[in-house]
Design a protein around this motif. Sequence first.
Motif: not given
Length: 241
Positions: A3-4, A39-42, A147-152
Amino acid sequence: MLVAAAVCPCPPLLVPAVAAGARSELDATRAACADALGVLAAARPDRLIVVGPAEEAAAGPYPAGTTGSFQGFGVDVRVTLGARAGRAPDGPAAPELPASLAVAAWLLEQARWTAAPVTGLAVGERLPTDRCAHAGKEVADGPGRTALLVMGDASACRTLKAPGYLDERAAPFDEGVARALEAADTAALKALDPELAYDLKAAGRAPWQLLAGAAEGTRLNGALLHNSAPYGVGYLVAVWS
């Protein structure tokens, strides 16, 4: 169902104690990362999966409660992934978070993240594109709203003083990634050349291609929140929602 997603860089310098006297130089990057987490939390996810690059030996899942530290960077700062702060994962002692996931854990702690349970997934920097995309599809096919938090980081070859020295291919590579993230263009991310990314020390390539696999067919909209290269390393912050 994805979803985000938020894309953030993962230099340990984001942690002010590591940056020390240069901490203010990344204030704008930190602020953009905080906005991306908002935005992820929303999006009201049921779970958040943090994805980041790592050496092959450190690749794999990391449960909530896994700890990490920045002692290797000269500061006594410890972090815990997810809501189980202060507790170690059950069972045998788990390895510490790789640096990319430790930075993510620090960002989540600063944001006081409580929107959804958190787990981590480290992917090898040399993981082939098809395996990255397949892993992303498996993540997206998991239960609930994901939801994904994509680090890089992008390339590390933007200037003569950059970690990888100057490579004229670096700036065009980074701008291509920036355009793909802004447009939520999964095909463009999948088309990134793994060997070129490795030559340019762009550690975000595998996580970005995992995101591409997870987001395919979702019709998410993209927005680029930040694009800089203060130390000759590309730092990109984007959201897909």
